[in-house]
Design a protein around this motif. Structure first.
Motif, short mmCIF file in Angstrom:
data_model
loop_
_atom_site.label_atom_id
_atom_site.label_comp_id
_atom_site.label_asym_id
_atom_site.label_seq_id
_atom_site.Cartn_x
_atom_site.Cartn_y
_atom_site.Cartn_z
N PRO A 1 -92.56 36.21 18.71
CA PRO A 1 -93.51 35.76 19.73
C PRO A 1 -93.73 34.26 19.73
O PRO A 1 -93.97 33.67 20.79
N GLU A 2 -93.63 33.62 18.57
CA GLU A 2 -93.80 32.17 18.52
C GLU A 2 -92.62 31.44 19.13
O GLU A 2 -92.79 30.50 19.91
N GLN B 1 -93.18 30.41 25.44
CA GLN B 1 -93.21 29.99 26.83
C GLN B 1 -92.66 31.06 27.77
O GLN B 1 -93.19 31.28 28.86
N ARG B 2 -91.59 31.75 27.34
CA ARG B 2 -91.06 32.83 28.19
C ARG B 2 -92.08 33.94 28.36
O ARG B 2 -92.28 34.47 29.47
N ALA C 1 -96.48 36.56 31.81
CA ALA C 1 -97.88 36.93 32.03
C ALA C 1 -98.50 36.13 33.18
O ALA C 1 -99.41 36.62 33.86
N PHE C 2 -98.00 34.92 33.40
CA PHE C 2 -98.49 34.11 34.52
C PHE C 2 -98.02 34.69 35.86
O PHE C 2 -98.78 34.78 36.82
N VAL C 3 -96.76 35.12 35.92
CA VAL C 3 -96.21 35.67 37.17
C VAL C 3 -96.75 37.07 37.42
O VAL C 3 -97.02 37.44 38.58
N MET D 1 -96.04 24.22 29.10
CA MET D 1 -96.30 23.12 28.18
C MET D 1 -95.60 23.33 26.85
O MET D 1 -95.68 24.40 26.25
N SER D 2 -94.87 22.28 26.42
CA SER D 2 -94.39 22.27 25.04
C SER D 2 -95.35 21.47 24.16
O SER D 2 -95.36 21.63 22.94
N GLY D 3 -96.14 20.60 24.79
CA GLY D 3 -97.19 19.86 24.08
C GLY D 3 -98.53 20.55 24.23
O GLY D 3 -98.62 21.72 24.65
N TRP D 4 -99.59 19.83 23.89
CA TRP D 4 -100.94 20.38 23.91
C TRP D 4 -101.83 19.55 24.82
O TRP D 4 -101.53 18.39 25.12
#
Length: 542
Positions: free
Chosen positions: A338-339, A343-344, A349-351, A385-388
């Motif tokens: 999961p880590e 992003q995938r 979950a966003f779509v 996001m890959s950053g924070w």
């Protein structure tokens, strides 16, 4: 009022025992009360349902105790009449319900077994282990007279009573791929060629099961067949100098070879596509078989395939393969957790937010948020996001996170530690109807190692192992153990199985543990050790 009385009378009739009803039907003209006293029958408003008649004969009499019913209709019960005509009326006391037999599965459950090449193997710990640790778990390897492809070594150990069975499975063997030709009279024709004309390869696979061993057993018995079918479908393109646009050789556009070349399509891309399709096909087979047998579970899959001088390593899960050379350690797979696939998973979950059923938040925070965090600006990141960044905490952010935990403790929907694998079609979040399968991929990542170009040396080899080994040993530690073991065992034909056993013993916290870490792996562990040098020499001389 007369209608209600008639209905009440009919309900009482339906409640009577069979022998009482039989007395009435025998012509007594009344009902039997307590003690067998005849009671007068209420006036009948006429037959509710006419009795069926036999063609050309008298009326057919129903058996004693049975309600007369019209042809083609089911007899009605007293309970149905109460619900239909007397709402609110108490139902009569029922006896204890009869236990319903469980529906039988449509096929037999998957039988548990160990890999076939372990038949006849010994399964006892070494004498030193037994004297020092009476509870030592046995390490199993193939019998000394049984050779694996490329003289590879294998060893396994069962978990420390985490489950009843060893949920790891392994498979290996030779791949014989037939040519698929298009004839003039028949569009498609299988040609069985002589053995020396087969396109041959070899296959090693490890499957780490979870939720039971069934999925791993099915994968070990199925995936190689799926792969062979997929390779046979593209073998003509594999043996061509350049994969043709049309497998039949028919040329629609004269520029087809140029288009293929511009896309950079090579023969190895067909093998990669066959591996990806085979994993997908195997996943579908596992889903059907587990549903039919009433079982559940899933597994990770790590596969190595040798074809035409190249080694293809396909991984879906958290098992690992590495190349160990004298001065090099090269990872041949990536672990999917999961880590690593955050992003995938968040993008999905966003779509499709309905997949979370309003119970989870897709956003990631450094820790689980609390009520005191409401209104505060905290660190977070989303699918893009890959950053924070920072956001003001809302009430919806307090839900359980889609991915929770860190490292080996990270879980998808609080349930699963891997994000790719086979099976898990029936897996749901505890006490909910939320499915995990939409977030899981069965497609592997494939790494290609050109063995011919590598020009392997005598001690160059590939180590494949399930996650139980890598929980305790790093890539560098495994490489150090390999380099320290092989020089003193050059004459032993079974040295690679001995090496696999030694790697497993190094995870059991022995006093002479070469890692000097003292760590213990309580998980199932399965290890393949595949030497590269002798096979490369054979290909070169041929």
């Amino acid at each position: 009022m007369g209608v209600i009385n008639s209905v009440c009378w009919l309900v009482r009739r339906l409640d009577e025992p069979h022998d009482t009803q039989a007395a009435h039907d025998s012509g007594g003209g009344g009902r039997l009360g307590l003690g067998g006293v005849a009671l007068p029958a209420p006036p009948r408003p006429g037959p509710l349902l006419p009795p069926p008649r036999r063609p050309g004969g008298p009326s057919a009499q129903p058996p004693p105790g049975a309600l007369r019913a019209a042809p083609g209709r089911r007899a009605m019960s007293a309970d149905w009449f109460r619900r239909r005509f007397l709402p609110g009326a108490p139902l009569p006391a029922q006896g204890p319900p009869r236990p319903r037999p469980r529906p039988r599965p449509r096929c037999s459950p998957v039988p548990y077994r160990r890999p076939r090449f372990l038949r006849g193997s010994s399964s006892s710990p070494s004498a030193a282990d037994a004297s020092r640790r009476p509870d030592a778990r046995p390490v199993r390897s193939p019998a000394r007279g049984r050779a694996l492809p490329w003289n590879a070594g294998y060893a396994e150990i069962i978990n420390a009573e985490k489950s009843e069975f060893n949920e790891d499975q392994a498979a290996c063997g030779k791949l014989c791929i037939r040519r698929y030709e298009f004839g003039v009279e028949e569009d498609q024709e299988w040609l069985t060629l002589c053995p020396e004309e087969f396109l041959t390869g070899h296959y090693w696979a490890l499957f780490d099961g979870h939720g039971g061993p069934a999925a791993a057993i099915l994968a070990a018995n199925t995936l190689h067949s799926c792969l062979r079918r997929q390779l046979e479908a593209v073998v003509e393109g594999m043996v061509a100098t350049q994969p043709p646009m049309h497998l039949s050789g028919h040329c629609v556009c004269p520029s087809d070879p140029q288009f293929v070349e511009e896309k950079g399509i090579r023969a190895e891309d067909l093998v990669i596509g066959a591996l990806e399709s085979a994993f997908q096909e195997c996943d579908e087979v596992i889903g059907r078989e587990l549903e039919a047998s009433g079982q559940a579970g899933g597994c990770t899959a790590l596969v190595a395939v040798s074809l035409q001088g190249k080694l293809y390593v396909a991984n879906a899960g958290d098992s690992r393969a590495i190349l160990v050379r004298r001065n090099e350690v090269r990872p041949l797979s990536s672990e999917f957790t999961p880590e690593t696939e955050r992003q995938r998973i968040q993008q999905l979950a966003f779509v499709y937010p309905e997949l979370l059923a309003g119970e989870f938040t897709r956003l990631e925070f450094p820790r689980r948020l609390k009520g005191d965090d409401l209104g505060q600006k905290v660190l977070f990141r989303d699918h893009h996001m890959s950053g924070w960044s920072y956001k003001c905490v809302e009430k919806s952010d307090l839900k359980y996170p889609l991915i929770h935990g860190q490292g080996r403790q990270a879980r998808l929907l609080g349930t699963l530690a891997v994000s790719r694998g086979l099976g898990d079609h029936q897996l749901r979040v505890l006490d909910t109807n939320i499915q995990l399968k939409p977030f899981l991929l069965s497609v592997p990542q494939v790494t290609v190692l050109d063995v011919d170009q590598l020009e392997p040396q005598e001690d160059d080899l590939v180590v494949m192992a399930t996650d139980g080994l890598w929980d305790v040993l790093s890539n560098e530690q495994v490489a150090r153990l390999v380099r320290s073991f092989l020089p003193g065992n050059q004459e032993d034909p079974h040295r690679f199985s001995e090496l696999a056993q030694m790697l497993i013993h190094s995870t059991q916290g022995k006093d002479d543990n070469p890692t000097q870490e003292g760590q213990v792996s309580y998980d199932d562990i399965s290890v393949f050790v595949i030497p590269l040098h002798s096979q490369h020499q054979g290909r070169s001389s041929h």
